[in-house]
Write a protein that holds these residues in place. Structure first.
Motif, PDB file in Angstrom:
ATOM      1  N   MET A 396       0.852  -1.187   0.000  1.00  0.00           N
ATOM      2  CA  MET A 396       0.000   0.000   0.000  1.00  0.00           C
ATOM      3  C   MET A 396       0.884   1.232   0.000  1.00  0.00           C
ATOM      4  O   MET A 396       1.939   1.263   0.643  1.00  0.00           O
ATOM      5  CB  MET A 396      -0.940   0.011   1.200  1.00  0.00           C
ATOM      6  CG  MET A 396      -1.999   1.116   1.125  1.00  0.00           C
ATOM      7  SD  MET A 396      -3.413   0.824   2.235  1.00  0.00           S
ATOM      8  CE  MET A 396      -4.264  -0.486   1.347  1.00  0.00           C
ATOM      9  N   GLY A 397       0.449   2.246  -0.767  1.00  0.00           N
ATOM     10  CA  GLY A 397       1.247   3.455  -0.928  1.00  0.00           C
ATOM     11  C   GLY A 397       2.024   3.463  -2.225  1.00  0.00           C
ATOM     12  O   GLY A 397       2.734   4.413  -2.517  1.00  0.00           O
ATOM     13  N   LEU A 398       1.885   2.414  -3.014  1.00  0.00           N
ATOM     14  CA  LEU A 398       2.597   2.349  -4.286  1.00  0.00           C
ATOM     15  C   LEU A 398       1.672   1.847  -5.383  1.00  0.00           C
ATOM     16  O   LEU A 398       0.583   1.319  -5.124  1.00  0.00           O
ATOM     17  CB  LEU A 398       3.848   1.465  -4.180  1.00  0.00           C
ATOM     18  CG  LEU A 398       3.705  -0.001  -3.753  1.00  0.00           C
ATOM     19  CD1 LEU A 398       3.133  -0.884  -4.854  1.00  0.00           C
ATOM     20  CD2 LEU A 398       5.056  -0.547  -3.315  1.00  0.00           C
ATOM     21  N   ASN A 399       2.110   2.026  -6.615  1.00  0.00           N
ATOM     22  CA  ASN A 399       1.442   1.461  -7.783  1.00  0.00           C
ATOM     23  C   ASN A 399       2.513   0.897  -8.707  1.00  0.00           C
ATOM     24  O   ASN A 399       3.457   1.604  -9.072  1.00  0.00           O
ATOM     25  CB  ASN A 399       0.627   2.502  -8.539  1.00  0.00           C
ATOM     26  CG  ASN A 399      -0.520   3.050  -7.714  1.00  0.00           C
ATOM     27  OD1 ASN A 399      -0.370   4.077  -7.052  1.00  0.00           O
ATOM     28  ND2 ASN A 399      -1.648   2.366  -7.740  1.00  0.00           N
ATOM     29  N   ILE A 400       2.361  -0.367  -9.046  1.00  0.00           N
ATOM     30  CA  ILE A 400       3.291  -1.044  -9.945  1.00  0.00           C
ATOM     31  C   ILE A 400       2.510  -1.572 -11.137  1.00  0.00           C
ATOM     32  O   ILE A 400       1.446  -2.188 -10.976  1.00  0.00           O
ATOM     33  CB  ILE A 400       4.013  -2.201  -9.229  1.00  0.00           C
ATOM     34  CG1 ILE A 400       4.986  -1.659  -8.181  1.00  0.00           C
ATOM     35  CG2 ILE A 400       4.755  -3.095 -10.221  1.00  0.00           C
ATOM     36  CD1 ILE A 400       5.621  -2.725  -7.317  1.00  0.00           C
ATOM     37  N   PHE A 416       5.285   3.771  -8.956  1.00  0.00           N
ATOM     38  CA  PHE A 416       4.955   5.044  -8.328  1.00  0.00           C
ATOM     39  C   PHE A 416       4.837   4.863  -6.816  1.00  0.00           C
ATOM     40  O   PHE A 416       4.393   3.818  -6.339  1.00  0.00           O
ATOM     41  CB  PHE A 416       3.626   5.584  -8.860  1.00  0.00           C
ATOM     42  CG  PHE A 416       3.617   5.853 -10.345  1.00  0.00           C
ATOM     43  CD1 PHE A 416       3.979   7.095 -10.845  1.00  0.00           C
ATOM     44  CD2 PHE A 416       3.249   4.855 -11.236  1.00  0.00           C
ATOM     45  CE1 PHE A 416       3.977   7.342 -12.211  1.00  0.00           C
ATOM     46  CE2 PHE A 416       3.245   5.083 -12.596  1.00  0.00           C
ATOM     47  CZ  PHE A 416       3.609   6.332 -13.093  1.00  0.00           C
ATOM     48  N   VAL A 417       5.241   5.883  -6.070  1.00  0.00           N
ATOM     49  CA  VAL A 417       5.059   5.916  -4.620  1.00  0.00           C
ATOM     50  C   VAL A 417       4.189   7.118  -4.293  1.00  0.00           C
ATOM     51  O   VAL A 417       4.564   8.257  -4.570  1.00  0.00           O
ATOM     52  CB  VAL A 417       6.397   5.999  -3.874  1.00  0.00           C
ATOM     53  CG1 VAL A 417       6.155   6.176  -2.375  1.00  0.00           C
ATOM     54  CG2 VAL A 417       7.235   4.758  -4.138  1.00  0.00           C
ATOM     55  N   LEU A 422       8.711   6.611  -8.748  1.00  0.00           N
ATOM     56  CA  LEU A 422       9.749   6.155  -7.829  1.00  0.00           C
ATOM     57  C   LEU A 422      11.098   6.781  -8.165  1.00  0.00           C
ATOM     58  O   LEU A 422      11.509   6.821  -9.328  1.00  0.00           O
ATOM     59  CB  LEU A 422       9.869   4.632  -7.910  1.00  0.00           C
ATOM     60  CG  LEU A 422      10.977   4.003  -7.066  1.00  0.00           C
ATOM     61  CD1 LEU A 422      10.496   3.807  -5.634  1.00  0.00           C
ATOM     62  CD2 LEU A 422      11.426   2.674  -7.663  1.00  0.00           C
ATOM     63  N   GLU A 423      11.781   7.274  -7.138  1.00  0.00           N
ATOM     64  CA  GLU A 423      13.158   7.756  -7.292  1.00  0.00           C
ATOM     65  C   GLU A 423      14.092   6.722  -6.675  1.00  0.00           C
ATOM     66  O   GLU A 423      14.066   6.484  -5.464  1.00  0.00           O
ATOM     67  CB  GLU A 423      13.327   9.101  -6.591  1.00  0.00           C
ATOM     68  CG  GLU A 423      12.455  10.208  -7.162  1.00  0.00           C
ATOM     69  CD  GLU A 423      12.648  11.526  -6.411  1.00  0.00           C
ATOM     70  OE1 GLU A 423      13.813  11.835  -6.049  1.00  0.00           O
ATOM     71  OE2 GLU A 423      11.641  12.213  -6.174  1.00  0.00           O
ATOM     72  N   LYS A 424      14.919   6.094  -7.490  1.00  0.00           N
ATOM     73  CA  LYS A 424      15.749   4.995  -6.996  1.00  0.00           C
ATOM     74  C   LYS A 424      16.773   5.451  -5.966  1.00  0.00           C
ATOM     75  O   LYS A 424      17.195   4.666  -5.111  1.00  0.00           O
ATOM     76  CB  LYS A 424      16.434   4.292  -8.164  1.00  0.00           C
ATOM     77  CG  LYS A 424      15.469   3.495  -9.025  1.00  0.00           C
ATOM     78  CD  LYS A 424      16.187   2.609 -10.027  1.00  0.00           C
ATOM     79  CE  LYS A 424      15.206   1.716 -10.778  1.00  0.00           C
ATOM     80  NZ  LYS A 424      15.883   0.805 -11.724  1.00  0.00           N
ATOM     81  N   SER A 425      17.160   6.709  -6.023  1.00  0.00           N
ATOM     82  CA  SER A 425      18.168   7.206  -5.072  1.00  0.00           C
ATOM     83  C   SER A 425      17.547   7.728  -3.777  1.00  0.00           C
ATOM     84  O   SER A 425      18.261   8.028  -2.820  1.00  0.00           O
ATOM     85  CB  SER A 425      18.992   8.323  -5.718  1.00  0.00           C
ATOM     86  OG  SER A 425      18.152   9.416  -6.073  1.00  0.00           O
ATOM     87  N   THR A 474      -3.006  -1.706  -6.783  1.00  0.00           N
ATOM     88  CA  THR A 474      -1.624  -1.421  -6.395  1.00  0.00           C
ATOM     89  C   THR A 474      -0.612  -2.134  -7.287  1.00  0.00           C
ATOM     90  O   THR A 474       0.410  -1.555  -7.658  1.00  0.00           O
ATOM     91  CB  THR A 474      -1.376  -1.829  -4.925  1.00  0.00           C
ATOM     92  OG1 THR A 474      -1.811  -3.175  -4.735  1.00  0.00           O
ATOM     93  CG2 THR A 474      -2.120  -0.919  -3.984  1.00  0.00           C
ATOM     94  N   VAL A 475      -0.882  -3.393  -7.618  1.00  0.00           N
ATOM     95  CA  VAL A 475       0.022  -4.165  -8.481  1.00  0.00           C
ATOM     96  C   VAL A 475      -0.810  -4.694  -9.644  1.00  0.00           C
ATOM     97  O   VAL A 475      -1.704  -5.512  -9.464  1.00  0.00           O
ATOM     98  CB  VAL A 475       0.674  -5.334  -7.710  1.00  0.00           C
ATOM     99  CG1 VAL A 475       1.632  -6.093  -8.621  1.00  0.00           C
ATOM    100  CG2 VAL A 475       1.408  -4.828  -6.476  1.00  0.00           C
TER     101      VAL A 475
END
Length: 478
Positions: A396-400, A416-417, A422-425, A474-475
């Motif tokens: 929860m809190g993301l979308n893949i 996405f977050v 999403l930022e990998k760093s 979400t996924v």
């Protein structure tokens, strides 16, 4: 011609009594009560009376764990009930949850053998349990081989496998099949396995000489038996809601078979002796567990691979308590559904019977991407032997958005977050339950909050009742 009947129970997860079960009716989800060991015992007895001396009953494991009375007694509550079924053998998975030493003590109290060709003592390399058992039915010698869940020492919490290790069993199996036929002179070979339906179909294709393979772990409702490389394969749902019946006609080899997936419903009268044993087991907890916690507008279940309403409720509660950006739990298959309406304390313990602490960590975008790619591979690997998960990790809190058909490490297309790419760093805060939520190799600054999963769920439901926990996408496979 000799007739033999095989009865299968798999993945009952400690559901001693009748409970709600999920069914599809066209495009609709419906719920009806099913299961209960007193009815299972009654059915077994009825079939044995019809075919005296010709019945074999086997259990694929995931049996002595999963509900509050069973977990709180560390499996002891089920011993007398299981012995009343007069089983001929069993293998294991969640039985290891109490630690191998305690599991072995439980096994000593059972009236039938625990079987596993692939579970070894890490100090001696000796088998922990017998690899096979031979029974006589209808004048036939029948060899029963057990294969335990290979993931016990690979994806489960570390205490499951203290002092032991497990293999896939595919290298050992041909040796035991040959031994049973050439040295034990058996007429039939039955394998009772807890690897999972995809894995067992591959196993049947690889290993000749198996007459029947009873499959477990993945909760498949197999309404029609399949034949792979001459091996009849069945699996029979979960939660004790179903029993598999396989009637064989044997003359040198299996000449004919008939299979039925039997729903354990209220048309089957409960066996009074087993019902009394169950009442004794649950009596100390009955009043506490039936207490109302709140209500849900959403029917809660775990009947989808990508995302489930039951876990969304858990994740909502984790986020509310922790204040984290993301929440994760394992893609568990077990847990009887909760239809829309009243939620009891018993329902909460069915959702997460281990009641682990709520944990927090910091995790980078790079780690999130790698963790989810790993999880998708364990769910959808092209090689069934590499499928080691339950369902897809609950998030929860993301979308893949991902491609199921792509190879390992190349499935995720978009990540996405909280609505932002999403930022990998970047480092994110995540809450989770158990190392199956976020494995120990991911994240840092891990800490347990001073609160458990059941407490968090109860507080959330009491605060927001009637709750909703709809699917959020979400996924998503694309």
């Amino acid at each position: 011609m000799t007739k033999v009947t095989i009865l299968q129970i798999n993945d009952s997860h400690g559901y001693l009594e009748s409970h709600p079960e999920f069914y599809w009716k066209g495009s609709k989800e419906i719920y009806r009560n099913a299961g209960g060991y007193a009815r299972i015992a009654s059915l077994f007895n009825q079939i044995r009376e019809e075919q005296p001396g010709n019945v074999i009953a086997l259990d694929n494991g995931d049996t002595i764990h999963g509900t509050f009375p069973v977990v709180s007694s560390r499996g002891e509550a089920m011993v007398s009930i299981l012995n009343a079924l007069n089983l001929d053998g069993m293998t294991a998975h969640w039985e290891f949850a109490y630690g191998p030493d305690h599991f072995k003590r439980i096994v000593e109290k059972l009236d039938y053998p625990m079987l596993a060709i692939n579970c070894y003592d890490e100090n001696t390399d000796d088998l922990v349990f017998p690899p096979y058992h031979v029974v006589k039915r209808g004048g036939l010698r029948i060899g029963i081989i057990g294969i335990a869940a290979t993931i016990v020492d690979k994806t489960m919490p570390a205490h499951f496998s203290e002092g032991i290790y497990l293999t896939m069993g595919n290298e050992e199996l041909p040796l035991y099949v040959t031994h049973l036929k050439e040295e034990e002179s058996v007429d039939l070979v039955i394998v009772v396995s807890h690897l999972g339906y995809p894995q067992e179909l591959k196993l049947a294709q690889e290993v000749p000489g198996i007459d029947v393979l009873l499959s477990g772990h993945t909760h498949n409702r197999v309404y029609e038996a399949v034949v792979v490389n001459g091996t009849i394969v069945i699996q029979s749902g979960c939660h004790g809601s179903f029993i598999g019946r396989l009637d064989l006609t044997v003359n040198g080899k299996v000449q004919h078979f008939r299979h039925e997936l039997i729903t354990i419903d209220d048309s089957i009268p409960p066996d009074p002796e087993v019902e009394a044993l169950i009442n004794t087991a649950v009596a100390p907890y009955k009043d506490t567990l039936r207490a109302k916690v709140g209500e849900t507008r959403t029917a809660l279940n775990r009947n989808r691979v990508m995302e489930a309403t039951m876990d969304n409720l858990l994740l909502q509660a984790l986020l509310k308590t922790s204040g984290a950006e993301l929440a994760f739990s394992n893609g568990w298959r077990y847990g009887a559904p909760v239809p829309a309406g009243v939620i009891t304390l018993n329902d909460l313990w069915n959702i997460i019977p281990t009641n682990p602490p709520v944990s927090l960590c910091e995790i980078t975008g790079e780690e999130l991407w790698e963790m989810m790619e790993e999880n998708l591979e364990r769910a959808f690997s092209r090689d069934p032997y590499n499928q080691m998960g339950g369902y897809v990790k609950r998030c929860m809190g993301l979308n893949i958005y991902f491609k199921v058909e792509n190879p390992n490490k190349n499935r995720i297309q978009e990540f996405f977050v909280n609505g932002k790419r999403l930022e990998k760093s970047k480092t994110y805060t995540a809450c989770f339950v158990t190392t199956q939520g976020i494995p120990e190799r991911y994240g840092e600054n891990r800490q347990h909050l001073d609160v458990s999963a059941i407490d968090v769920l109860q507080e959330y439901i009491e605060d927001y009742s009637p709750v909703t926990a709809e699917l959020q996408g979400t996924v998503v496979p694309i």
